[in-house]
Write a protein that holds these residues in place. Structure first.
Motif, short mmCIF file in Angstrom:
data_model
loop_
_atom_site.label_atom_id
_atom_site.label_comp_id
_atom_site.label_asym_id
_atom_site.label_seq_id
_atom_site.Cartn_x
_atom_site.Cartn_y
_atom_site.Cartn_z
N ILE A 434 0.88 -1.16 0.00
CA ILE A 434 0.00 0.00 0.00
C ILE A 434 0.92 1.22 0.00
O ILE A 434 1.58 1.51 1.00
CB ILE A 434 -0.92 0.02 1.23
CG1 ILE A 434 -1.74 -1.28 1.29
CG2 ILE A 434 -1.84 1.24 1.20
CD1 ILE A 434 -2.45 -1.48 2.61
N ILE A 435 0.99 1.92 -1.13
CA ILE A 435 1.96 3.00 -1.29
C ILE A 435 1.20 4.31 -1.28
O ILE A 435 0.43 4.61 -2.21
CB ILE A 435 2.76 2.83 -2.59
CG1 ILE A 435 3.43 1.44 -2.60
CG2 ILE A 435 3.79 3.94 -2.73
CD1 ILE A 435 4.13 1.12 -3.90
N GLN A 436 1.40 5.11 -0.24
CA GLN A 436 0.61 6.32 -0.05
C GLN A 436 1.23 7.54 -0.75
O GLN A 436 2.42 7.60 -1.00
CB GLN A 436 0.47 6.63 1.45
CG GLN A 436 -0.35 5.62 2.22
CD GLN A 436 -0.53 6.03 3.67
OE1 GLN A 436 0.17 6.92 4.18
NE2 GLN A 436 -1.46 5.39 4.36
N LYS A 437 0.35 8.51 -1.03
CA LYS A 437 0.76 9.81 -1.55
C LYS A 437 -0.09 10.88 -0.89
O LYS A 437 -1.31 10.93 -1.09
CB LYS A 437 0.57 9.86 -3.07
CG LYS A 437 0.70 11.25 -3.68
CD LYS A 437 2.10 11.82 -3.57
CE LYS A 437 2.23 13.14 -4.33
NZ LYS A 437 3.57 13.74 -4.20
N HIS A 438 0.53 11.72 -0.06
CA HIS A 438 -0.20 12.82 0.57
C HIS A 438 -0.31 13.98 -0.41
O HIS A 438 0.66 14.36 -1.06
CB HIS A 438 0.52 13.29 1.83
CG HIS A 438 -0.18 14.42 2.52
ND1 HIS A 438 -1.20 14.22 3.41
CD2 HIS A 438 0.00 15.76 2.45
CE1 HIS A 438 -1.63 15.38 3.85
NE2 HIS A 438 -0.92 16.34 3.29
#
Length: 871
Positions: A434-438
């Motif tokens: 699960i690769i997040q991007k704020h």
């Protein structure tokens, strides 16, 4: 045989005298001489016996010449007992407020308290034969000989006892030595005998020193083991508080036994514990693991506390289990190496610490708690698997072996940073991450996004973005799901290089391709986006990747323009990427909603799309592990101004604005130089205004790099107005090279506008206005252009006692103001006046008579405005 005879001897002493008396010394003398004593009560021989209370008074020295007996003894301050290598038997309290000289062999034959106000260093043996010997809290014993405790007897230690080179002999049935609160016991030889040590009082300390080779098997509060060689445990042990080890040759061998520590563990021996079982930390407050042995090896470590285990150094473990409490790597962020399994059912404060998994058998990370790892390093050829939810906030490093995320690992992104996968030397990944991007708060707008995983679909972003045009409503209300609208347009677009146009992305199964980017409407509604995090799920893209770029000559000036994306879960140094037939700079649709020229060497964040231009067929862009950057900034931002002149186009009706820039270079032209200029790309956002520059070869530019050879330059502008209303052009000038003046001119009306002022334009709905040009001039400062602008902007008028100078829209630096009468006589003169836009400067003329005057105002460019005024 000697011990038996001694015991029989003392058992028969004093039986002939059945009357108790009180003895007090009369003067210095010999113990066994009656003249030494004053006696109260009946006594047959005038010499103290086993039932007598004895006091040696201050200033007296009493010498033993044979074995002495008594019930209690008080040595007053200033008094001395010279034991003279004799034995003394006591059946009560022994109190020393003075001094004891000579060797004294002390026999305890009934319960009593031993108290001394001075440190006892006497080397004679002590024998506790019966009852309980209580050592007073104020007493300090530094004994050079043994303390022997026999069957039926015991010692309660309230003081400080150190056996220097001697031993503690606990022989017989029921024998016990008890350390009470605030007491200490130090032995330098082995404790012998079958008796027990009770050392759990809070607090107390037992210290094993020098020649001790074995540890008494019991539970301790504080245990110190110093100097010496190897000590071996024969059973498991509980230390309620601190364990302290020191000494270069000192070793503690657990022999496979378990150890429980309730306080801090300090190891200064330069070697970790040998042959460990399980070491459990179960304190109620903060426990520290520290010392010169670094790292500390703890084979099987369990934290089962109600407090915190704080690292004062790095640790190596096989299996690490957090059952309750917290493991804290401390503000120093010490590292943790795990060769077995990590189970976290409570809390780990990883701070900025590195956790390395470097076993030789397959390892797992699990537990009911989501560990917020700062950094993880995988170095296990047998592989590591995350069996429960885990997070990484900084970096995942793959040194060797496979890391299987199993859909449980999140690379965290927040407002301050975004986690990354570091350059891979060896190793691999499997299972979905699960690769997040704020994405920070902003006005609703389109932005270019790319995917850091090998394979996914557009619906991967469904639950985080307000999408329309993708497919049927998925039933999720609000901003999540396919239920939004981008003002009637599609939310997602791809770019088609052959037609130089955007294509709407439709269908929920549309594949998101690694290395490409998509223009996506980032919004919660049609006006704004609240700061929050989106994520992409899948197997991360790793290894060197090369992506072919399209080049179609039929696209004209836009031939070779490609929208690409960072394929990694890591920022990338674009300068380190491999480029074949690629020219020009990188464009990025940044947080302002503008396609901005970021030059030839930007750092591209993960999830970031960007624009590059192929110069011909066969073009490709290669991303390599070596091109990864350590930058963890969440959002792309402008690191420095990248322009000479910047025009900003906006409207108070709209939330969006647009920019274009002029740069200067000696090898540039006014036309499109694809190695230095940046093409204008119109956003799919129909409500976004735009301003661009036109060239003779029909290119539209947002960055135009020119030379400064011509004395005057005219750059046609194109202005797109999505709605009817007033629009403004404002400028920022950092560098005009050799040009002295710049202005915007309406070619139809001839109106000219200084760049220091705001240029207001009436726009029609969905129209492109081509009536304006940007002009740059090297001509003398007294040009008609300068004068025209000055005349239009500067107002000169009179009030009762002042002459007023007002600037409408521009700032003016006035070098001189001169006021003349009708005959030409100079009456008033002032110099160096700054008048800001919208402001008025007043000159006092109250001393002038009524009449007609001429006012001349000269600015720094040499423009002069003359105005007749009447006072």
């Amino acid at each position: 045989m000697k011990k038996i005879l001694t015991l029989l001897f003392f058992a028969t002493l004093g039986l002939n005298n059945i009357n108790a008396a009180t003895f007090s010394s009369l003067s210095a003398g010999t113990w066994s001489v009656p003249a030494t004593w004053s006696v109260t009560g009946a006594d047959a021989d005038g010499i103290p016996d086993a039932d007598d209370d004895v006091t040696i008074n201050s200033g007296h020295t009493i010498i033993l010449t044979s074995t002495a007996f008594l019930k209690t003894l008080l040595i007053q301050s200033g008094a001395t007992l010279n034991a003279n290598n004799q034995r003394i038997g006591s059946r009560g309290n022994f109190t020393n407020l003075g001094s004891i000289t000579g060797i004294m062999y002390y026999y305890v034959q009934a319960s009593g308290t031993f108290r001394s106000s001075t440190t006892i260093t006497n080397v004679g043996d002590w024998y506790v034969q019966a009852g309980t010997l209580t050592i007073d809290p104020t007493t300090v014993l530094n004994k050079g000989n043994n303390i022997n405790v026999f069957s039926g007897a015991s010692v309660i230690n309230n003081g400080t006892v150190t056996l220097l080179g001697s031993s503690l002999n606990l022989s017989g049935v029921g024998v016990q030595w008890t350390n009470t609160s605030n007491s200490s016991l130090e032995v330098q030889r082995n404790i012998v005998g079958t008796g027990d040590i009770l050392a759990t009082a809070v607090p107390n300390t037992v210290t094993y020193n020098s020649n001790v080779t074995s540890i008494k098997m019991t539970n301790y509060y504080n245990l110190s083991i110093i100097n010496g060689l190897t000590r071996t445990l024969t059973s498991s042990m509980v230390i309620a508080n601190n364990l302290f080890l020191t000494g270069t040759l000192n070793r503690l061998d657990l022999s496979g036994n378990n150890l429980t520590i309730g306080g801090s563990f300090t190891n200064n021996t330069f070697a970790s514990l040998l042959n460990q079982g399980t070491i459990t930390f179960n304190g109620a407050t903060t426990q520290t693991i520290s010392g010169t042995t670094n790292p500390e090896t703890i084979t099987n470590m369990v934290v089962n506390s109600t407090g915190t285990v704080l690292l004062g150094k790095s640790i190596n473990t096989q299996n690490l289990t957090i059952t309750t409490g917290t493991l804290d790597v401390s503000a120093t962020s010490f590292s943790v190496n795990v060769t077995g399994n990590l189970v976290n059912n409570s809390s780990i404060n990883t701070r900025s610490g590195l956790f390395t998994f470097n076993g030789t058998n397959a390892q797992t990370i699990s537990g009911s708690s989501n560990t917020q790892f700062y950094a993880i390093r995988i170095a296990n050829l047998a592989g590591v698997t995350a069996n429960s939810a885990q997070s990484i906030t900084d970096a995942l490093t793959l040194a060797s072996g496979n890391f299987n995320a199993a859909s449980n690992v999140t690379l965290v992104s927040d407002a301050s940073k975004t986690a990354r996968i570091a350059p891979i030397v060896s190793g691999s990944v499997s299972g979905n991450f699960i690769i997040q991007k704020h994405i920070s708060a902003r006005v609703a707008n389109y932005h270019d996004l790319s995917s850091p995983v090998t394979s996914t679909t557009i619906m991967d972003w469904d639950n985080e973005l307000y999408m329309s045009g993708i497919g049927a409503d998925d039933g999720t209300p609000g901003p999540a799901g396919v239920d939004g609208s981008a003002g009637g347009d599609s939310s997602v677009w791809s770019y088609n290089e052959p037609t130089a146009s955007f294509l709407a992305v439709t269908g929920s199964s549309y594949p998101v391709v690694s290395g490409k980017a998509y223009e996506i409407f980032i919004a919660d509604d049609l006006t704004s986006w609240a700061a929050r995090t989106i994520d992409t799920r899948g197997v991360p893209t790793i290894g060197n990747k090369s992506f072919a770029l399209s080049y179609s000559a039929g696209a004209g000036a836009y031939a070779g323009v490609n929208l690409v994306g960072n394929p990694y879960a890591s920022a990338v140094n674009y300068a380190s990427c491999t480029k074949t037939n690629i020219t020009g700079n990188v464009l990025i649709l940044d947080n302002t909603g503008n396609y901005t020229d970021y030059g030839s060497s930007p750092v591209i964040p993960p999830h970031q799309g960007f624009w590059v231009t192929a110069s011909g067929a066969g073009a490709s862009l290669g991303f390599t592990e070596a091109s990864k950057s350590t930058v963890t900034a969440t959002s792309f931002f402008r690191t420095k101004p990248n322009y000479g002149i910047k025009l900003v186009f906006s409207s108070p009706m709209l939330s969006y604005y647009h920019e274009n820039t002029i740069n200067f270079a000696s090898n540039a032209t006014l036309n499109y130089d694809n190695s230095m200029d940046a093409l204008f790309i119109k956003s799919p956002n129909k409500n976004a205004p735009a301003i661009f520059m036109l060239t003779s070869n029909e290119a539209k530019l947002i960055t135009n790099t020119i030379n400064a050879e011509e004395s005057e330059v005219s750059i046609p502008l194109g202005i797109i107005t999505p709605k009817e209303g007033v629009y403004n052009i404002e400028s920022s000038i950092l560098n005009m090279n050799n040009y002295n003046y710049a202005w915007i001119e309406n070619t139809k009306t001839g109106e000219k506008y200084d760049l220091n002022s705001t240029v207001s334009i009436k726009g029609d709905e969905n129209k492109t206005n081509l009536d304006y040009v940007l002009r740059l001039s090297k001509k003398s400062i007294n040009t008609t252009i300068n004068q025209s602008v000055f005349n239009d902007d500067m107002i000169i008028f009179a009030t009762e006692n002042t002459i007023n100078l007002k600037a409408n829209t521009s700032n003016h630096n006035i070098t001189r103001v001169s006021i003349y009468d009708i005959t030409g006589k100079l009456l008033v003169e002032q110099s160096n006046i700054t008048i800001e836009a919208g402001q008025t400067s007043k000159i006092d003329v109250s001393n002038l008579a009524t009449g007609v005057y001429m006012v001349n105002v000269t600015d720094v460019l040499g423009s002069v405005k003359t105005q007749k005024i009447i006072r």
